[in-house]
Design a protein around this motif. Sequence first.
Motif, PDB file in Angstrom:
ATOM      1  N   VAL A   1       0.979   4.118  -2.930  1.00 26.20           N
ATOM      2  CA  VAL A   1       0.658   5.517  -2.624  1.00 26.20           C
ATOM      3  C   VAL A   1       1.784   6.439  -3.056  1.00 26.20           C
ATOM      4  O   VAL A   1       1.554   7.476  -3.697  1.00 26.20           O
ATOM      5  N   PHE A   2       3.029   6.082  -2.711  1.00 25.50           N
ATOM      6  CA  PHE A   2       4.150   6.980  -2.965  1.00 25.50           C
ATOM      7  C   PHE A   2       4.624   6.950  -4.417  1.00 25.50           C
ATOM      8  O   PHE A   2       5.135   7.950  -4.923  1.00 25.50           O
ATOM      9  N   PHE A   3       4.482   5.812  -5.100  1.00 23.86           N
ATOM     10  CA  PHE A   3       5.021   5.701  -6.452  1.00 23.86           C
ATOM     11  C   PHE A   3       3.949   5.702  -7.543  1.00 23.86           C
ATOM     12  O   PHE A   3       4.294   5.720  -8.722  1.00 23.86           O
TER      13      PHE A   3
ATOM     14  N   ILE B   1       0.601   9.456  -5.678  1.00 24.47           N
ATOM     15  CA  ILE B   1       1.151  10.813  -5.580  1.00 24.47           C
ATOM     16  C   ILE B   1       1.662  11.315  -6.929  1.00 24.47           C
ATOM     17  O   ILE B   1       1.388  12.468  -7.305  1.00 24.47           O
ATOM     18  N   PRO B   2       2.398  10.508  -7.728  1.00 24.77           N
ATOM     19  CA  PRO B   2       2.769  11.000  -9.065  1.00 24.77           C
ATOM     20  C   PRO B   2       1.567  11.322  -9.951  1.00 24.77           C
ATOM     21  O   PRO B   2       1.607  12.288 -10.725  1.00 24.77           O
TER      22      PRO B   2
ATOM     23  N   THR C   1       0.825  -1.208   0.000  1.00 25.20           N
ATOM     24  CA  THR C   1       0.000   0.000   0.000  1.00 25.20           C
ATOM     25  C   THR C   1       0.856   1.253   0.000  1.00 25.20           C
ATOM     26  O   THR C   1       0.583   2.208  -0.740  1.00 25.20           O
ATOM     27  N   LEU C   2       1.905   1.255   0.830  1.00 22.22           N
ATOM     28  CA  LEU C   2       2.797   2.419   0.868  1.00 22.22           C
ATOM     29  C   LEU C   2       3.502   2.629  -0.470  1.00 22.22           C
ATOM     30  O   LEU C   2       3.646   3.762  -0.942  1.00 22.22           O
ATOM     31  N   LEU C   3       3.942   1.553  -1.093  1.00 21.62           N
ATOM     32  CA  LEU C   3       4.595   1.674  -2.395  1.00 21.62           C
ATOM     33  C   LEU C   3       3.654   2.232  -3.454  1.00 21.62           C
ATOM     34  O   LEU C   3       4.040   3.069  -4.275  1.00 21.62           O
TER      35      LEU C   3
END
Length: 306
Positions: free
Chosen positions: A268-270, A273-274, A264-266
């Motif tokens: 969201v951040f990759f 957000i982009p 989930t964190l991967l």
Amino acid sequence: MFMSALATRCEAKLQRDNSDMVARAALLALISVSGAFGFSNTIPFVAWSSQSSDILSSNSPSTRPDHGALLESITNHEYVCSFDAIFVIDHPGLHSSDLRNLQPSCGLAQTIKSAPSSRQLPNVKRSIRSPLHLLEQVASRCGAALLDITPESGEWTLSGEKKHILTMSMPLLEGTAQYRKNVMSQHEKLITAVLEKLAGQTPNHLVVYSGSVLPLAKRQLSDFDPFGEEEEVNTVFNSNAVVAPAGGGILQRYQLLTPALILTLLIVFFVMIPVLLLGISALASIQSPLRTEAPKGYSAHEKKVQ
């Protein structure tokens, strides 16, 4: 007028291109999320037989099957009674990654590889139905005896006069990735020892090995020690639960960074957000239409007089 219409069309085309770009990026993000969490509620299902049989080759579902439906299709097969022994291994908490991390030279991997017939499904939908009633039906139909064994017990024997259906529940497998790998290697040795004994007593057998979900009440009971005694890692197989070692920090005692949380964190951040930054950038790049200015030397008064 022509310049104004041209500027308006260019602006609309730019907006459509930016909207399409944002829509494609969002669709790609949704596909990534659905693909990542599509296997979150699955367990591995492996079955093999000591002799060539079409009881496993006939199970080729077009979609991801249900664990209970797969087991039911095997137990309802017309040739299921041709086996002298049916061995069902239940492993709570087992993931497909645990099987992939095993050494190719281990006994369990070699047994499956050398089996004349086998079926391996790494991601099967979990089922809340208990397989006990299916095994009881097979035992009644084939005239077999039900026998429940434990991984560390070597006292069981099979009678050559009747068929047998054996069930074995492995200890719970949980914890961090490295801890799961170490415990799984020990579990694999227990399973291999039981399989070798089974092959020595009956050469015609069918084995079904799959993961399962440990009930909440059983999980709470397994974590409760009324005497306050701590068990060592080498003796955890005397119970139905695997207790993580006391030392090593909070990451060794509790599984905080689960695979689902890391994924989930991967995403969201990759991905998310982009996509958001791309949409903001696309909206900020939209400009107002160009103003139409009169050509040099143009006079509105002279044009009116003419």
